[in-house]
Scaffold this motif. Structure first.
Motif, PDB file in Angstrom:
ATOM      1  N   GLY A  42       1.092  -1.165  -0.021  1.00 57.84           N
ATOM      2  CA  GLY A  42       0.001   0.038  -0.018  1.00 57.84           C
ATOM      3  C   GLY A  42       0.777   1.339   0.085  1.00 57.84           C
ATOM      4  O   GLY A  42       0.576   2.100  -0.603  1.00 57.84           O
ATOM      5  N   LEU A  43       1.906   1.265   0.686  1.00 60.20           N
ATOM      6  CA  LEU A  43       2.820   2.385   0.667  1.00 60.20           C
ATOM      7  C   LEU A  43       3.584   2.552  -0.488  1.00 60.20           C
ATOM      8  O   LEU A  43       3.684   3.549  -1.188  1.00 60.20           O
ATOM      9  N   ALA A  44       3.906   1.397  -1.150  1.00 58.52           N
ATOM     10  CA  ALA A  44       4.533   1.293  -2.439  1.00 58.52           C
ATOM     11  C   ALA A  44       3.803   2.177  -3.548  1.00 58.52           C
ATOM     12  O   ALA A  44       4.049   2.920  -4.403  1.00 58.52           O
ATOM     13  N   HIS A  45       2.255   1.652  -3.489  1.00 59.06           N
ATOM     14  CA  HIS A  45       1.403   2.192  -4.368  1.00 59.06           C
ATOM     15  C   HIS A  45       1.093   3.572  -4.282  1.00 59.06           C
ATOM     16  O   HIS A  45       0.999   4.570  -5.141  1.00 59.06           O
ATOM     17  N   ALA A  46       1.122   4.162  -3.100  1.00 63.46           N
ATOM     18  CA  ALA A  46       0.967   5.528  -2.915  1.00 63.46           C
ATOM     19  C   ALA A  46       2.236   6.656  -3.291  1.00 63.46           C
ATOM     20  O   ALA A  46       1.823   7.663  -3.392  1.00 63.46           O
ATOM     21  N   LEU A  47       3.570   5.839  -2.969  1.00 61.94           N
ATOM     22  CA  LEU A  47       4.830   6.561  -3.134  1.00 61.94           C
ATOM     23  C   LEU A  47       4.944   6.536  -4.747  1.00 61.94           C
ATOM     24  O   LEU A  47       6.198   7.325  -4.887  1.00 61.94           O
ATOM     25  N   THR A  48       4.940   5.668  -5.420  1.00 67.21           N
ATOM     26  CA  THR A  48       5.814   5.142  -6.496  1.00 67.21           C
ATOM     27  C   THR A  48       5.521   6.422  -7.629  1.00 67.21           C
ATOM     28  O   THR A  48       4.431   6.997  -7.810  1.00 67.21           O
ATOM     29  N   GLY A  49       6.554   6.869  -8.127  1.00 73.77           N
ATOM     30  CA  GLY A  49       6.770   7.895  -9.067  1.00 73.77           C
ATOM     31  C   GLY A  49       7.163   9.348  -8.476  1.00 73.77           C
ATOM     32  O   GLY A  49       7.076  10.249  -9.360  1.00 73.77           O
ATOM     33  N   LEU A  50       7.057   9.523  -7.108  1.00 70.11           N
ATOM     34  CA  LEU A  50       7.007  10.695  -6.648  1.00 70.11           C
ATOM     35  C   LEU A  50       8.308  11.051  -6.190  1.00 70.11           C
ATOM     36  O   LEU A  50       9.128  10.225  -5.904  1.00 70.11           O
ATOM     37  N   SER A  51       8.899  12.462  -6.156  1.00 71.42           N
ATOM     38  CA  SER A  51      10.100  12.841  -5.437  1.00 71.42           C
ATOM     39  C   SER A  51       9.891  12.751  -4.267  1.00 71.42           C
ATOM     40  O   SER A  51       8.995  12.498  -3.633  1.00 71.42           O
ATOM     41  N   LEU A  52      11.204  12.580  -3.451  1.00 70.83           N
ATOM     42  CA  LEU A  52      11.405  12.335  -2.019  1.00 70.83           C
ATOM     43  C   LEU A  52      10.403  13.398  -1.413  1.00 70.83           C
ATOM     44  O   LEU A  52       9.801  13.280  -0.548  1.00 70.83           O
ATOM     45  N   LYS A 142       6.672  15.208 -10.855  1.00 65.41           N
ATOM     46  CA  LYS A 142       5.631  14.440 -11.520  1.00 65.41           C
ATOM     47  C   LYS A 142       4.531  14.388 -10.626  1.00 65.41           C
ATOM     48  O   LYS A 142       4.940  14.350  -9.282  1.00 65.41           O
ATOM     49  N   PRO A 143       3.422  14.544 -10.778  1.00 61.74           N
ATOM     50  CA  PRO A 143       2.676  14.511 -12.166  1.00 61.74           C
ATOM     51  C   PRO A 143       2.841  15.844 -13.052  1.00 61.74           C
ATOM     52  O   PRO A 143       2.261  15.771 -14.111  1.00 61.74           O
ATOM     53  N   HIS A 144       3.406  16.517 -12.553  1.00 59.28           N
ATOM     54  CA  HIS A 144       3.394  17.872 -13.413  1.00 59.28           C
ATOM     55  C   HIS A 144       4.461  17.813 -14.734  1.00 59.28           C
ATOM     56  O   HIS A 144       5.278  16.945 -14.470  1.00 59.28           O
ATOM     57  N   PRO A 145       4.316  18.409 -15.669  1.00 57.97           N
ATOM     58  CA  PRO A 145       5.082  18.127 -16.821  1.00 57.97           C
ATOM     59  C   PRO A 145       6.299  18.743 -16.901  1.00 57.97           C
ATOM     60  O   PRO A 145       7.437  18.562 -17.690  1.00 57.97           O
ATOM     61  N   ASP A 146       6.685  19.521 -15.692  1.00 56.98           N
ATOM     62  CA  ASP A 146       8.102  20.481 -15.715  1.00 56.98           C
ATOM     63  C   ASP A 146       9.290  19.662 -16.160  1.00 56.98           C
ATOM     64  O   ASP A 146       9.979  20.155 -16.676  1.00 56.98           O
ATOM     65  N   SER A 169       5.098   4.305 -13.927  1.00 54.80           N
ATOM     66  CA  SER A 169       4.149   5.039 -12.846  1.00 54.80           C
ATOM     67  C   SER A 169       3.178   5.774 -13.304  1.00 54.80           C
ATOM     68  O   SER A 169       3.230   6.489 -14.481  1.00 54.80           O
ATOM     69  N   LEU A 170       2.127   5.929 -12.698  1.00 55.21           N
ATOM     70  CA  LEU A 170       0.999   6.827 -13.084  1.00 55.21           C
ATOM     71  C   LEU A 170       1.386   8.111 -13.005  1.00 55.21           C
ATOM     72  O   LEU A 170       0.997   8.892 -13.908  1.00 55.21           O
ATOM     73  N   PRO A 171       1.959   8.582 -11.888  1.00 59.87           N
ATOM     74  CA  PRO A 171       2.378  10.173 -11.906  1.00 59.87           C
ATOM     75  C   PRO A 171       3.233  10.594 -13.173  1.00 59.87           C
ATOM     76  O   PRO A 171       3.227  11.570 -13.643  1.00 59.87           O
ATOM     77  N   GLY A 172       4.278   9.619 -13.401  1.00 62.76           N
ATOM     78  CA  GLY A 172       5.052   9.771 -14.519  1.00 62.76           C
ATOM     79  C   GLY A 172       4.388   9.905 -15.885  1.00 62.76           C
ATOM     80  O   GLY A 172       4.760  10.584 -16.664  1.00 62.76           O
ATOM     81  N   ALA A 173       3.581   8.889 -16.103  1.00 59.12           N
ATOM     82  CA  ALA A 173       2.939   8.921 -17.399  1.00 59.12           C
ATOM     83  C   ALA A 173       1.976  10.194 -17.262  1.00 59.12           C
ATOM     84  O   ALA A 173       1.788  10.657 -18.540  1.00 59.12           O
ATOM     85  N   THR A 174       1.409  10.507 -16.506  1.00 62.31           N
ATOM     86  CA  THR A 174       0.477  11.750 -16.286  1.00 62.31           C
ATOM     87  C   THR A 174       1.413  12.946 -16.608  1.00 62.31           C
ATOM     88  O   THR A 174       0.774  13.757 -17.442  1.00 62.31           O
ATOM     89  N   ALA A 175       2.586  13.113 -16.140  1.00 65.08           N
ATOM     90  CA  ALA A 175       3.451  14.204 -16.527  1.00 65.08           C
ATOM     91  C   ALA A 175       3.744  14.135 -17.984  1.00 65.08           C
ATOM     92  O   ALA A 175       3.916  15.175 -18.652  1.00 65.08           O
ATOM     93  N   GLY A 176       3.908  12.954 -18.480  1.00 63.19           N
ATOM     94  CA  GLY A 176       4.438  12.893 -19.988  1.00 63.19           C
ATOM     95  C   GLY A 176       3.240  13.103 -20.941  1.00 63.19           C
ATOM     96  O   GLY A 176       3.234  14.133 -21.902  1.00 63.19           O
ATOM     97  N   ARG A 178       0.686  15.189 -19.882  1.00 59.36           N
ATOM     98  CA  ARG A 178       0.596  16.796 -19.721  1.00 59.36           C
ATOM     99  C   ARG A 178       1.599  17.513 -20.487  1.00 59.36           C
ATOM    100  O   ARG A 178       1.618  18.588 -20.717  1.00 59.36           O
ATOM    101  N   ALA A 179       2.850  17.030 -20.769  1.00 53.88           N
ATOM    102  CA  ALA A 179       3.890  17.432 -21.368  1.00 53.88           C
ATOM    103  C   ALA A 179       3.456  17.670 -22.780  1.00 53.88           C
ATOM    104  O   ALA A 179       4.182  18.210 -23.626  1.00 53.88           O
ATOM    105  N   GLY A 180       2.599  16.909 -23.304  1.00 52.88           N
ATOM    106  CA  GLY A 180       2.146  16.868 -24.860  1.00 52.88           C
ATOM    107  C   GLY A 180       3.112  15.833 -25.616  1.00 52.88           C
ATOM    108  O   GLY A 180       3.097  15.999 -26.685  1.00 52.88           O
ATOM    109  N   MET A 181       3.730  14.653 -24.786  1.00 56.76           N
ATOM    110  CA  MET A 181       4.540  13.914 -25.506  1.00 56.76           C
ATOM    111  C   MET A 181       3.603  12.445 -25.601  1.00 56.76           C
ATOM    112  O   MET A 181       2.723  12.175 -24.795  1.00 56.76           O
ATOM    113  N   THR A 182       4.206  11.653 -26.210  1.00 56.92           N
ATOM    114  CA  THR A 182       3.831  10.248 -26.363  1.00 56.92           C
ATOM    115  C   THR A 182       4.324   9.463 -25.381  1.00 56.92           C
ATOM    116  O   THR A 182       5.539   9.374 -25.115  1.00 56.92           O
ATOM    117  N   VAL A 183       3.507   8.873 -24.460  1.00 55.64           N
ATOM    118  CA  VAL A 183       3.835   7.967 -23.468  1.00 55.64           C
ATOM    119  C   VAL A 183       3.575   6.519 -23.776  1.00 55.64           C
ATOM    120  O   VAL A 183       2.592   6.080 -24.120  1.00 55.64           O
TER     121      VAL A 183
END
Length: 215
Positions: A42-52, A142-146, A169-176, A178-183
């Protein structure tokens, strides 16, 4: 190939670091009041793809955890120790990178020194050289496109339409997206619905990626 630049996530995409890092994080949180109903998965699911920093914010806001000032240093020291002794590349990644001739870079939520160490430990550094980018270098991870916009700019100003993002990860895919890129979403165990809904191209085997990038 159909793209001018391939932007790879690292953790869970190039190197199999996520189970290792999640286990260390879970172990280190035990003395600080992590609710007993939150297990390692559960913790892994919540945190995967996020910065520290984003992980710490989530832990505070969702679970009310107040961590000591030296927690990050302790966490990082143990994580690095485990990386050095246990880290392996994701299955099929070395051969896949050899087959992808397009310009490549890494854009990861991990810190720059962890990216460099992980790639070096898995003997992948030569595919990227100095072209590694971290959420440390942008205002919003992530999940922002910056981060993906930053990476494309640093690699020569590639427009989003010419960039492919490889994420797990879902945050990473969302960022991509949102960046207008193919994920291209690497999902070896399934669980595709959220990625399909975003408009990602889902794949399960790294050996398939070079051909997908040509399509």
């Amino acid at each position: 190939m159909a793209y001018d630049l391939i932007i790879f996530d690292m953790d869970g995409t190039l190197v199999d670091s996520e189970p290792l890092a999640n286990r260390v994080f879970y172990e280190k949180l035990q003395p600080y009041g992590l609710p007993p109903e939150v297990d390692e998965a559960g913790l892994a699911h919540a945190l995967t793809g996020l910065s520290l920093p984003s992980c710490f914010t989530l832990l505070r806001d969702r679970y009310g955890l107040v961590l000591p000032a030296d927690f990050e240093d302790d966490l990082q020291a143990e994580t690095y120790r485990r990386l050095r002794s246990e880290l392996q590349p994701i299955a099929g990644v070395p051969a896949m990178l050899e087959a992808v001739a397009t310009r490549k870079c890494v854009a990861s939520s991990s810190e720059l020194d962890k990216i460099a160490l992980s790639l070096d430990l898995c003997r992948l550094s030569h595919h990227f050289g100095p072209h590694i980018f971290s959420a440390q270098q942008v205002e919003r991870g992530k999940p922002h496109p910056d981060l993906f916009h930053f990476a494309a700019a640093q690699m020569g100003g590639h427009p989003p339409a010419g960039c492919a993002v490889i994420e797990d990860s879902l945050p990473g895919a969302t960022a991509g997206i949102r960046a207008g890129m193919t994920v291209f979403a690497y999902r070896p165990a399934g669980d595709d619905a959220a990625f399909d809904a975003l408009g990602c191209r889902v794949f399960r085997d790294m050996a398939a990626l070079p051909a997908l990038l040509l399509a």
